[in-house]
Motif scaffolding. Sequence first.
Motif, PDB file in Angstrom:
ATOM      1  N   ILE A   1     -18.314 -13.837 -11.378  1.00 28.21           N
ATOM      2  CA  ILE A   1     -17.561 -14.828 -11.954  1.00 28.21           C
ATOM      3  C   ILE A   1     -16.035 -14.156 -11.931  1.00 28.21           C
ATOM      4  O   ILE A   1     -15.113 -15.051 -11.386  1.00 28.21           O
ATOM      5  CB  ILE A   1     -17.842 -14.735 -13.515  1.00 28.21           C
ATOM      6  N   ARG A   2     -16.002 -12.951 -11.839  1.00 30.29           N
ATOM      7  CA  ARG A   2     -14.596 -12.282 -11.692  1.00 30.29           C
ATOM      8  C   ARG A   2     -14.104 -12.546 -10.397  1.00 30.29           C
ATOM      9  O   ARG A   2     -12.985 -13.067 -10.177  1.00 30.29           O
ATOM     10  CB  ARG A   2     -14.723 -10.731 -11.963  1.00 30.29           C
ATOM     11  N   ILE A   3     -14.882 -12.516  -9.262  1.00 32.23           N
ATOM     12  CA  ILE A   3     -14.371 -12.817  -7.898  1.00 32.23           C
ATOM     13  C   ILE A   3     -14.013 -14.277  -7.931  1.00 32.23           C
ATOM     14  O   ILE A   3     -13.154 -14.601  -7.298  1.00 32.23           O
ATOM     15  CB  ILE A   3     -15.617 -12.297  -7.112  1.00 32.23           C
ATOM     16  N   LEU A   4     -14.729 -15.209  -8.523  1.00 32.22           N
ATOM     17  CA  LEU A   4     -14.310 -16.572  -8.584  1.00 32.22           C
ATOM     18  C   LEU A   4     -13.132 -16.722  -9.194  1.00 32.22           C
ATOM     19  O   LEU A   4     -12.346 -17.520  -8.483  1.00 32.22           O
ATOM     20  CB  LEU A   4     -15.535 -17.558  -9.217  1.00 32.22           C
ATOM     21  N   HIS A   5     -12.860 -16.075 -10.102  1.00 32.36           N
ATOM     22  CA  HIS A   5     -11.258 -16.281 -10.755  1.00 32.36           C
ATOM     23  C   HIS A   5     -10.460 -15.798  -9.679  1.00 32.36           C
ATOM     24  O   HIS A   5      -9.287 -16.427  -9.613  1.00 32.36           O
ATOM     25  CB  HIS A   5     -11.662 -15.588 -12.203  1.00 32.36           C
ATOM     26  N   ALA A   6     -10.474 -14.619  -9.073  1.00 32.52           N
ATOM     27  CA  ALA A   6      -9.706 -14.079  -8.236  1.00 32.52           C
ATOM     28  C   ALA A   6      -9.508 -14.834  -6.983  1.00 32.52           C
ATOM     29  O   ALA A   6      -8.304 -14.815  -6.372  1.00 32.52           O
ATOM     30  CB  ALA A   6     -10.254 -12.656  -7.883  1.00 32.52           C
ATOM     31  N   ALA A   7     -10.622 -15.589  -6.612  1.00 28.04           N
ATOM     32  CA  ALA A   7     -10.412 -16.341  -5.404  1.00 28.04           C
ATOM     33  C   ALA A   7      -9.767 -17.936  -5.630  1.00 28.04           C
ATOM     34  O   ALA A   7      -9.570 -18.492  -4.548  1.00 28.04           O
ATOM     35  CB  ALA A   7     -11.906 -16.471  -4.918  1.00 28.04           C
ATOM     36  N   SER A   8      -9.663 -17.969  -6.708  1.00 30.47           N
ATOM     37  CA  SER A   8      -9.207 -19.574  -6.894  1.00 30.47           C
ATOM     38  C   SER A   8      -7.837 -19.824  -6.763  1.00 30.47           C
ATOM     39  O   SER A   8      -6.961 -18.951  -7.047  1.00 30.47           O
ATOM     40  CB  SER A   8      -9.482 -19.894  -8.658  1.00 30.47           C
TER      41      SER A   8
ATOM     42  N   ASP B   1     -17.883  -3.163  -0.929  1.00 26.57           N
ATOM     43  CA  ASP B   1     -16.939  -2.648  -0.018  1.00 26.57           C
ATOM     44  C   ASP B   1     -16.121  -3.756   0.378  1.00 26.57           C
ATOM     45  O   ASP B   1     -14.605  -3.509   0.572  1.00 26.57           O
ATOM     46  CB  ASP B   1     -17.473  -1.935   0.912  1.00 26.57           C
ATOM     47  N   LYS B   2     -16.725  -4.898   1.016  1.00 29.52           N
ATOM     48  CA  LYS B   2     -15.815  -5.892   1.628  1.00 29.52           C
ATOM     49  C   LYS B   2     -14.974  -6.591   0.529  1.00 29.52           C
ATOM     50  O   LYS B   2     -13.849  -7.149   0.708  1.00 29.52           O
ATOM     51  CB  LYS B   2     -16.727  -6.703   2.126  1.00 29.52           C
ATOM     52  N   THR B   3     -15.552  -6.920  -0.663  1.00 34.74           N
ATOM     53  CA  THR B   3     -14.806  -7.740  -1.611  1.00 34.74           C
ATOM     54  C   THR B   3     -13.743  -7.200  -2.255  1.00 34.74           C
ATOM     55  O   THR B   3     -12.661  -7.838  -2.559  1.00 34.74           O
ATOM     56  CB  THR B   3     -15.697  -8.527  -2.448  1.00 34.74           C
ATOM     57  N   SER B   4     -14.088  -5.793  -2.497  1.00 38.92           N
ATOM     58  CA  SER B   4     -12.956  -4.895  -2.920  1.00 38.92           C
ATOM     59  C   SER B   4     -11.763  -5.072  -2.321  1.00 38.92           C
ATOM     60  O   SER B   4     -10.774  -4.622  -2.894  1.00 38.92           O
ATOM     61  CB  SER B   4     -13.770  -3.710  -3.445  1.00 38.92           C
ATOM     62  N   GLU B   5     -11.750  -5.109  -0.926  1.00 35.19           N
ATOM     63  CA  GLU B   5     -10.618  -5.010  -0.196  1.00 35.19           C
ATOM     64  C   GLU B   5      -9.737  -6.233  -0.158  1.00 35.19           C
ATOM     65  O   GLU B   5      -8.672  -6.126   0.157  1.00 35.19           O
ATOM     66  CB  GLU B   5     -11.150  -4.527   1.293  1.00 35.19           C
ATOM     67  N   THR B   6     -10.500  -7.278  -0.613  1.00 34.12           N
ATOM     68  CA  THR B   6      -9.874  -8.704  -0.603  1.00 34.12           C
ATOM     69  C   THR B   6      -9.476  -9.460  -1.953  1.00 34.12           C
ATOM     70  O   THR B   6      -8.397  -9.981  -2.201  1.00 34.12           O
ATOM     71  CB  THR B   6     -10.717  -9.657   0.268  1.00 34.12           C
ATOM     72  N   PHE B   7     -10.141  -9.167  -3.074  1.00 29.68           N
ATOM     73  CA  PHE B   7     -10.162  -9.772  -4.260  1.00 29.68           C
ATOM     74  C   PHE B   7      -9.773  -8.824  -5.260  1.00 29.68           C
ATOM     75  O   PHE B   7     -10.469  -7.875  -5.352  1.00 29.68           O
ATOM     76  CB  PHE B   7     -11.484 -10.401  -4.666  1.00 29.68           C
TER      77      PHE B   7
ATOM     78  N   GLU C   1     -22.998 -21.537  -3.075  1.00 26.07           N
ATOM     79  CA  GLU C   1     -22.821 -21.746  -1.532  1.00 26.07           C
ATOM     80  C   GLU C   1     -21.724 -22.666  -1.426  1.00 26.07           C
ATOM     81  O   GLU C   1     -21.001 -23.511  -2.049  1.00 26.07           O
ATOM     82  CB  GLU C   1     -24.191 -22.822  -0.984  1.00 26.07           C
ATOM     83  N   GLY C   2     -20.916 -21.960  -0.523  1.00 24.10           N
ATOM     84  CA  GLY C   2     -19.290 -22.544  -0.175  1.00 24.10           C
ATOM     85  C   GLY C   2     -18.132 -22.344  -1.191  1.00 24.10           C
ATOM     86  O   GLY C   2     -17.060 -22.712  -0.943  1.00 24.10           O
ATOM     87  N   LEU C   3     -18.537 -21.565  -2.280  1.00 30.64           N
ATOM     88  CA  LEU C   3     -17.444 -21.534  -3.330  1.00 30.64           C
ATOM     89  C   LEU C   3     -16.495 -20.308  -2.770  1.00 30.64           C
ATOM     90  O   LEU C   3     -15.342 -20.408  -3.036  1.00 30.64           O
ATOM     91  CB  LEU C   3     -17.947 -20.817  -4.632  1.00 30.64           C
ATOM     92  N   LEU C   4     -16.897 -19.406  -1.966  1.00 31.70           N
ATOM     93  CA  LEU C   4     -16.017 -18.346  -1.296  1.00 31.70           C
ATOM     94  C   LEU C   4     -15.871 -18.570  -0.050  1.00 31.70           C
ATOM     95  O   LEU C   4     -16.671 -18.975   0.830  1.00 31.70           O
ATOM     96  CB  LEU C   4     -16.669 -16.926  -1.428  1.00 31.70           C
ATOM     97  N   PRO C   5     -14.861 -18.120   0.615  1.00 25.59           N
ATOM     98  CA  PRO C   5     -14.458 -18.340   2.034  1.00 25.59           C
ATOM     99  C   PRO C   5     -15.498 -17.355   2.896  1.00 25.59           C
ATOM    100  O   PRO C   5     -15.820 -16.334   2.435  1.00 25.59           O
ATOM    101  CB  PRO C   5     -13.035 -18.000   2.186  1.00 25.59           C
ATOM    102  N   GLU C   6     -15.696 -17.576   4.147  1.00 24.58           N
ATOM    103  CA  GLU C   6     -16.377 -16.594   5.144  1.00 24.58           C
ATOM    104  C   GLU C   6     -15.568 -15.679   5.326  1.00 24.58           C
ATOM    105  O   GLU C   6     -14.110 -15.602   5.511  1.00 24.58           O
ATOM    106  CB  GLU C   6     -16.710 -17.540   6.391  1.00 24.58           C
ATOM    107  N   PRO C   7     -16.209 -14.550   5.624  1.00 23.84           N
ATOM    108  CA  PRO C   7     -17.479 -14.188   5.809  1.00 23.84           C
ATOM    109  C   PRO C   7     -18.122 -13.840   4.396  1.00 23.84           C
ATOM    110  O   PRO C   7     -19.343 -13.539   4.223  1.00 23.84           O
ATOM    111  CB  PRO C   7     -17.621 -13.151   6.778  1.00 23.84           C
ATOM    112  N   PHE C   8     -17.433 -13.992   3.331  1.00 27.55           N
ATOM    113  CA  PHE C   8     -17.891 -13.484   1.753  1.00 27.55           C
ATOM    114  C   PHE C   8     -18.832 -14.431   1.566  1.00 27.55           C
ATOM    115  O   PHE C   8     -19.826 -14.181   0.864  1.00 27.55           O
ATOM    116  CB  PHE C   8     -16.883 -13.483   1.062  1.00 27.55           C
ATOM    117  N   ASN C   9     -18.805 -15.814   1.837  1.00 30.26           N
ATOM    118  CA  ASN C   9     -20.110 -16.696   1.300  1.00 30.26           C
ATOM    119  C   ASN C   9     -21.267 -16.310   2.122  1.00 30.26           C
ATOM    120  O   ASN C   9     -22.214 -16.419   1.278  1.00 30.26           O
ATOM    121  CB  ASN C   9     -19.594 -18.023   2.080  1.00 30.26           C
TER     122      ASN C   9
END
Length: 236
Positions: A103-110, A219-225, A165-173
């Motif tokens: 949920i935190r990541i979705l807020h950060a990615a919005s 590791d991957k999401t912490s670099e982006t979000f 599904e589809g809420l986050l951009p690739e490759p995170f989805n």
Amino acid sequence: MPKTHLDRTGWVHDLNFRTNSVRQYLHTKIQAARSFIYQLGHAVAGARVDGLLKSTSSVPTLNSFCEQLGQLGKEFNVSQMMVVDLLHEFELGVWKALFIHLIRILHAASERPGILVDILNTRFRQVPTFGRFTIRRFHNNVSDMKKLAARDFEDILQCSIPIFEGLLPEPFNRMLLRLLYKAAEWHALAKLRMHTESTLDLLEAVTKDFGRLMRQFRDKTSETFETVELPRETGT
């Protein structure tokens, strides 16, 4: 197991550590702690008692099984007869913590504040019921996590793949969908009422995959979000 090592789930070293460092019933230390309390008058939470028990999170309570077994009970490891508390360890533990972070990541990615979380809540409300009590209808906003029991978090996990599904951009989805699949697979295997050698081997393999995917996603999401605590966590 130190908390700093919890992210090593699935490593060979971690599996060996858990196998060779199984929790023991510390009969001698517990008896000594009880002597401090009942004979010498020390406080239960005092330094003398904590010095004996705190490092292993033990309590000064005698185990009935060990006491009834007499001398044999001092050598009997009662921990081996206890089953894992999946309700608190996974459904209200690992999975709930993972869901909160998603949920935190979705807020950060919005692009607009809260839009992805709104989509998530809408999708959950569209999930139909299944069976008599297998999947119940999600009436409230799932992201708020209000008045949810362990069975509700189990339902959320079982329905999560098409929801996210589809809420986050690739490759995170793609990474997230794989992680959710392994989480659901691990949960299903762990809750089997009867195991065979093949299911135990599969559970061990899935545990390794689940740990690897968790570390990869972290590791991957912490670099982006750039995530922050949710309002419900901060009390605002």
